[in-house]
Write an enzyme that holds these catalytic residues in place. Sequence first.
Site, PDB file in Angstrom:
ATOM      1  N   ASN A 394       0.823  -1.205   0.000  1.00 34.06           N
ATOM      2  CA  ASN A 394       0.000   0.000   0.000  1.00 34.06           C
ATOM      3  C   ASN A 394       0.860   1.259   0.000  1.00 34.06           C
ATOM      4  O   ASN A 394       0.919   1.991  -0.988  1.00 34.06           O
ATOM      5  CB  ASN A 394      -0.933  -0.014   1.209  1.00 34.06           C
ATOM      6  CG  ASN A 394      -2.040   1.019   1.112  1.00 34.06           C
ATOM      7  OD1 ASN A 394      -1.837   2.104   0.592  1.00 34.06           O
ATOM      8  ND2 ASN A 394      -3.205   0.686   1.616  1.00 34.06           N
ATOM      9  N   ASP A 395       1.533   1.514   1.084  1.00 35.34           N
ATOM     10  CA  ASP A 395       2.273   2.770   1.245  1.00 35.34           C
ATOM     11  C   ASP A 395       3.408   2.911   0.229  1.00 35.34           C
ATOM     12  O   ASP A 395       3.709   4.013  -0.221  1.00 35.34           O
ATOM     13  CB  ASP A 395       2.826   2.871   2.664  1.00 35.34           C
ATOM     14  CG  ASP A 395       1.723   2.796   3.699  1.00 35.34           C
ATOM     15  OD1 ASP A 395       0.681   3.436   3.487  1.00 35.34           O
ATOM     16  OD2 ASP A 395       1.891   2.085   4.707  1.00 35.34           O
ATOM     17  N   VAL A 396       4.046   1.784  -0.143  1.00 35.23           N
ATOM     18  CA  VAL A 396       5.194   1.860  -1.054  1.00 35.23           C
ATOM     19  C   VAL A 396       4.773   1.996  -2.509  1.00 35.23           C
ATOM     20  O   VAL A 396       5.627   2.079  -3.401  1.00 35.23           O
ATOM     21  CB  VAL A 396       6.113   0.634  -0.884  1.00 35.23           C
ATOM     22  CG1 VAL A 396       6.679   0.587   0.527  1.00 35.23           C
ATOM     23  CG2 VAL A 396       5.390  -0.660  -1.222  1.00 35.23           C
TER      24      VAL A 396
END
Length: 468
Positions: A394-396
Amino acid sequence: MSLPLASLVQDQDFIRLLYIVAFVLFVLGMRQLTSFTTARRGNKIAAAGMAIAVVATLLDQKVGDYGLIALGIALGAAIGVPAARQVKMTAMPQMVALFNGVGGGAVALISWAEYRGEANPELDTLIPILFAAIIGSISFWGSNIAFAKLQGIIPGRPVAIPGQQFVNLALLLVAVGAAVAIAAGAESEGLFVLILLGAAVLGNMVVLPIGGADMPVVISLLNALTGLSAAAAGIALNNVALIVGGIIVGASGTILTNLMATAMNRSIPSIVAGGFGGGAAAASGDDDGEERPHRSTDAASVALALSLAERVVVAPGYGLAVAQAQHTVRELAGELEKRGVEVSYAIHPVAGRMPGHMNVLLAEADVPYEALKEMDVINPEFETTDVTLVIGANDVTNPAAREDEDSPIYGMPILDVDKSQSVVVLKRSMSPGFAGIDNPLFYNDNTELLFGDAKSSVNDVLAAVKNL
């Protein structure tokens, strides 16, 4: 004429030679850890070095009660071996935090015992003892908080009190002030206990305000501190193994911490200052809470798109690890490769919850090493990729890191999956990632979402591919 065996094994030159052999094996083992194809061998080499270092220390005439030493080794093995063998890969960061904390706690207790056992110690012994006590205690208690956050025992979000930084400074001054008083000649076990207590509370207070998203960096930093405290204890005890081993751990931990912080585009001071990661965030909407439009898909549609593609990239993340979907993903890749599809894997430096997390998981599923591509290598290739399959990352993969200057992760290097012709994201729901930040990728025109457990979803896609 050669020395008798009993004299040889107690000879200081022989013991130093054993230490040198151990340290060479440490370095060689660490070198092998740079690639997962040689990491297993490197681990065995370093373990052999540690065994030799332990033997060398036991041969030293200054070692005391061998019965207690044997009891300690037996207890440690009885706890550590089953724990290490049974831990899941998803819980490996927690295990690292616990083991690191135990090391810091051991150093703090050794320092206390050494202080109690030394009558009027010289400054060159006393100062390393005091340093080891402070750093070891901070590392022990800070590591416990890191473990609790990752394990979900306490909230992953930042937990702070008003005037947090001033409180931390006051605690540091208490610990350092008591240490200075002892170094100046105040012989007081009470002051030494005050050092341990002040450092313990400081370790808790430093880590509590740091969000769960930054915990891997914190664990690496605490690991470096444990190494430095062990080196200081080695200086106090005149133990070569502790000095060299501690310096190696401290140096490697520091380098790793810096690399991880750079991969997140965050400075180490800003991470220690806390306040980011794990906080509440809007589930999937704008600031007014209204849900933004997104496109859902099904397994059959994904299977068709993958089968018709020339090039597919899998971007794995923590969701893949939790679902234990790596073997199913490897089987899906095999089916696609039979159809002439080129499949590779995009590896972000901090995907998962520790460096190398995805590499180990995929290696466990026999994914070819050459198919794993680091972020700098894979990013230029996304524009020529037909389909990117995002599984739990998600964040990456959040394009806000490139485009939104107000985003907390702005400037963080990411996988440019949004530049692919088509993106399929496997998610359980529209909830944000570990950092608690919504991902604009989900709402792009070229993105479709396949909802459900990652392993089940990949299984469904695999079955659909086989039926084509």
